[in-house]
Design a protein around this motif. Structure first.
Motif: not given
Length: 317
Positions: A123-135, A204-212, A243-246
């Motif tokens: 799953s995308h990192l931000h979706l996992v974090c949103e679901h868990e209410k964490s970063t 991760l569908p997009e790595p911890l260091f985002p593609y952009c 989420p990526n930074y933390d």
């Protein structure tokens, strides 16, 4: 459909005519190569190879006679069956499928009832974090805590591979169950925990260091002046989504503790860069020389570990 003498049934299906014929000939030739007495005992052997046009290729061996009939051994019987009811049958099936799909509960409903759980791996990192209410994903925190409790002194930590079957089992447990105890005896091998953590980041569908950000980090690591290089990397890190930074900060702080035990675990910042570079940082599309990309990936991770306090510290540091 193939039914054997022992009652086993096999279904071979394809819409490609020549492929069906290849299958049929291969099966027939295999039977023809059997000893004569085995062929004689084959009773009512029948092959039905079906496809959308309802063509059936039938080959029957006469079980009543003691010797297979020559015409049955040497020739195939092709029979074309076109049923007027085929079309209506297909329409009835389609109608039933449509009704089934229309009455099917939505994904959200199934998730609310607990029948389908949100996946952690893949799953995308931000979706996992949103679901868990964490970063920072809870699984990442648990793995880091487990490694720091019992893996800092382990030779080749993060470099040595754990048992893949056990890692996959852990992956399944994480995706299916809310509670996870990494101190359970089945996860006793710390390399299983580190292997699962690396797998989480790889999937991760997009790595911890985002593609952009990939090209920007590569350009930054190429800067000749060391102080400017660090400043540029720091600036990019600060621009990452929360989420990526933390997650990156807690991971690199952990890896710095691994590197601090290099004399025991033999894992230097360079070794960790080689392990984590391609896992955390990769281009969206591979172009050019992959070896060169890998070199930059490793160097970026190595620099961020060596200069962790300067890159992740506050402005006043």
């Amino acid at each position: 459909q193939i039914t054997t003498v022992s009652g086993n049934e096999f279904l071979l299906q394809s819409d490609i005519d020549f492929l069906i014929l290849d299958w049929f000939h291969a099966i027939k030739n295999a039977i023809d190569r059997l000893p004569k007495e085995q062929r004689i005992t084959s009773r009512n052997l029948e092959f039905k190879l079906r496809r959308s046009s309802s063509i059936e290729l039938l080959h029957n061996l006469d079980a009543e006679s003691k010797e297979p009939k020559p015409e049955h051994r040497k020739s195939l019987i092709f029979r074309l069956n076109y049923s007027a009811s085929d079309s209506s049958d297909r329409n009835r099936v389609k109608s039933r499928l449509k009704k089934f799909i229309s009455r099917r509960p939505s994904l959200k409903t199934l998730q609310e009832k607990g029948l389908i759980k949100d996946q952690i791996f893949g799953s995308h990192l931000h979706l996992v974090c949103e679901h868990e209410k964490s970063t920072v994903p809870q699984f990442v925190r648990l793995c880091i805590q487990a490694v720091e409790r019992r893996g800092l002194d382990v030779d080749g930590i993060y470099r040595v591979s754990g048992n893949l079957a056990t890692i996959q089992k852990l992956r399944f447990v994480v995706n299916q169950e809310e509670k996870l105890n990494l101190d359970d005896s089945q996860w006793e091998d710390i390399h299983v925990v580190t292997g699962a953590l690396k797998m989480f980041f790889r999937e991760l569908p997009e790595p911890l260091f985002p593609y952009c950000f990939f090209e920007q980090f590569v350009e930054a690591i190429k800067i000749q002046d060391y102080a400017t290089r660090i400043k540029s990397i720091r600036s990019l890190v600060k621009k990452l989504p929360r989420p990526n930074y933390d997650t990156m900060k807690i991971l690199f702080e952990h890896l710095q503790k691994i590197a601090a035990k290099e004399s025991v675990n033999l894992m230097s910042t360079q070794s960790l860069g080689i392990v984590f570079g391609p896992t955390l940082l990769r281009p969206e599309k591979e172009t050019g020389n992959m070896a060169v990309h890998m070199l930059y990936q490793n160097q970026i991770v190595e620099l961020m570990l060596s200069e962790y306090s300067k890159i992740f510290g506050s402005e006043e540091d």
